[in-house]
Design a protein around this motif. Structure first.
Motif, PDB file in Angstrom:
ATOM      1  N   LEU A   1       1.843  -1.948  -6.941  1.00 48.79           N
ATOM      2  CA  LEU A   1       2.176  -0.716  -7.668  1.00 48.79           C
ATOM      3  C   LEU A   1       3.426  -0.126  -7.019  1.00 48.79           C
ATOM      4  N   ASP A   2       4.516  -0.106  -7.781  1.00 37.30           N
ATOM      5  CA  ASP A   2       5.841   0.265  -7.276  1.00 37.30           C
ATOM      6  C   ASP A   2       6.077   1.774  -7.374  1.00 37.30           C
ATOM      7  N   ASP A   3       6.975   2.283  -6.547  1.00 35.77           N
ATOM      8  CA  ASP A   3       7.391   3.687  -6.585  1.00 35.77           C
ATOM      9  C   ASP A   3       6.192   4.625  -6.540  1.00 35.77           C
ATOM     10  N   TYR A   4       5.231   4.283  -5.688  1.00 39.78           N
ATOM     11  CA  TYR A   4       3.997   5.047  -5.648  1.00 39.78           C
ATOM     12  C   TYR A   4       4.239   6.454  -5.111  1.00 39.78           C
TER      13      TYR A   4
ATOM     14  N   ALA B   1       6.296   0.259   2.774  1.00 34.72           N
ATOM     15  CA  ALA B   1       7.196   1.407   2.717  1.00 34.72           C
ATOM     16  C   ALA B   1       8.557   0.922   2.238  1.00 34.72           C
ATOM     17  N   GLU B   2       9.052   1.527   1.154  1.00 31.67           N
ATOM     18  CA  GLU B   2      10.384   1.183   0.620  1.00 31.67           C
ATOM     19  C   GLU B   2      11.429   2.055   1.285  1.00 31.67           C
ATOM     20  N   GLY B   3      12.628   1.539   1.403  1.00 31.89           N
ATOM     21  CA  GLY B   3      13.745   2.375   1.844  1.00 31.89           C
ATOM     22  C   GLY B   3      13.692   2.760   3.308  1.00 31.89           C
TER      23      GLY B   3
HETATM   24 MG    MG Z   1      10.262   0.587  -5.767  1.00 36.57          MG
END
Ligand code: MG
Ligand code: C2E
Ligand code: MG
Ligand code: MG
Length: 291
Positions: free
Chosen positions: A178-181, A235-237
């Motif tokens: 699940l992206d951009d959670y 964790a993105e970014g």
């Molecule tokens: Mg994302």
């Protein structure tokens, strides 16, 4: 006279709107061309386990090679996602290209998960799972290494259809993230209804983690939910060693971000992996201060 001026402004807005629609239309036609001419290419960004430095996998990100420059998704993905047929064609392309890349990497001894981003319109299309099956038929060995990334926002658009599509993916042996959670107000209830095995914390929260208690609270809460539901958290970014350290302490093991690597062409990843060393601050005991 004021009335005339008003009409003038109105005409101006209308012209802006027409220009805008015209630009979108043009972009959509160029993109269809790009698909057919082979101007699209995937770049890959590593996801690493901070607790031991191992490479979990790669996220495939679309790039458009045009007249010697590389166009980024922010300049075209919105226009593409407005047209179901284009999103589907893009999705078929990335699934096929990623599966092929998995096979190459497996042959070279790299057991990396590769995740692809699937647009809402494609995911909700009844033909989506046929597209998945087509690709899996051609690349059976890639199956357990392929992951679908779906944004939380897309999933919330139509929970029932999303669940059906993602369940079909899991039944075939694919992984689901699940992206951009955190951006779509998903609750724990939603989370447990979706057959995901990974959550990706949106980079907006990660970026504010060290400065804003609110971001820290959202991340800590998500990690608690994820632990209850037995989900991996990415964790993105991640752009600094300190962010990674705090994330690790909170119980988040996997990180993706410019600190680790920018997205790179497929050919560059073996050299990157050979040189990759996690920051010393991340290594050592896996203790977590959060429960
Ligand atoms: Mg994302
Ligand atoms: P996303 O799936 O959330 O991908 C992460 C984006 O964050 C990527 O941008 C990546 O380059 C960027 N990023 C990674 N690490 C960092 C960092 O440390 N700091 C910052 N500031 N940014 C970082 P990119 O490649 O421009 O992609 C943007 C979005 O476009 C993606 O967001 C995804 O929603 C969409 N997208 C990309 N490829 C595809 C595709 O093949 N199909 C579809 N439907 N959408 C795609
Ligand atoms: Mg993604
Ligand atoms: Mg994002």
């Amino acid at each position: 006279q004021a009335k005339d001026a008003g009409r003038g402004v109105h005409r101006l807005f209308e012209r802006d709107r027409e220009d805008h629609l015209h630009r979108i239309d043009l972009l959509q036609r160029e993109f269809l061309d790009a698909l057919e001419q082979g101007e699209l290419v995937l770049h890959y960004q590593p996801k690493v386990d901070m607790s031991n430095g191992s490479i979990w996998g790669m996220e495939a990100l679309i790039r458009w090679r045009r007249d010697g420059e590389l166009r980024m998704p922010s300049s075209f993905i919105e226009a593409v996602e407005l047209r179901a047929q284009l999103v589907r064609q893009l999705g078929r392309y990335v699934l096929e290209a990623a599966a092929m890349q998995i096979d190459h990497w497996l042959a070279a001894g790299y057991e990396w998960y590769v995740s692809v981003n699937i647009g809402a319109q494609h995911l909700l299309d009844p033909a989506f799972i046929d597209d998945v099956d087509d690709v899996l038929r051609r690349h059976p060995t890639a199956t357990p290494w392929l992951q679908i990334e779906v944004t939380e926002q897309a999933a919330l658009r139509d929970l029932v259809t999303t669940r059906r599509a993602l369940t079909a993916c899991r039944e075939r042996g694919l992984a689901v993230a699940l992206d951009d959670y955190g951006t779509g107000h998903a609750s724990l209830t939603y989370l447990q209804e979706l057959p995901a095995n990974q959550i990706k914390l949106d980079q907006r929260f990660v970026g504010r983690l060290l400065r804003e208690p609110r971001a820290l609270a959202i991340i800590a809460g998500t990690l608690t939910s994820a632990r209850l539901l037995n989900l991996d958290v990415v964790a993105e970014g991640v752009e600094s060693v300190e962010q990674g350290e705090l994330l690790l302490q909170l119980g988040c093991q996997i990180a993706q971000g410019y600190l680790i690597s920018h997205p790179l062409p497929a050919e560059a990843l073996a050299a990157w992996a050979a040189g990759w060393q996690p920051p010393a601050e991340w290594m050592g005991d896996e203790k977590s201060v959060w429960f």
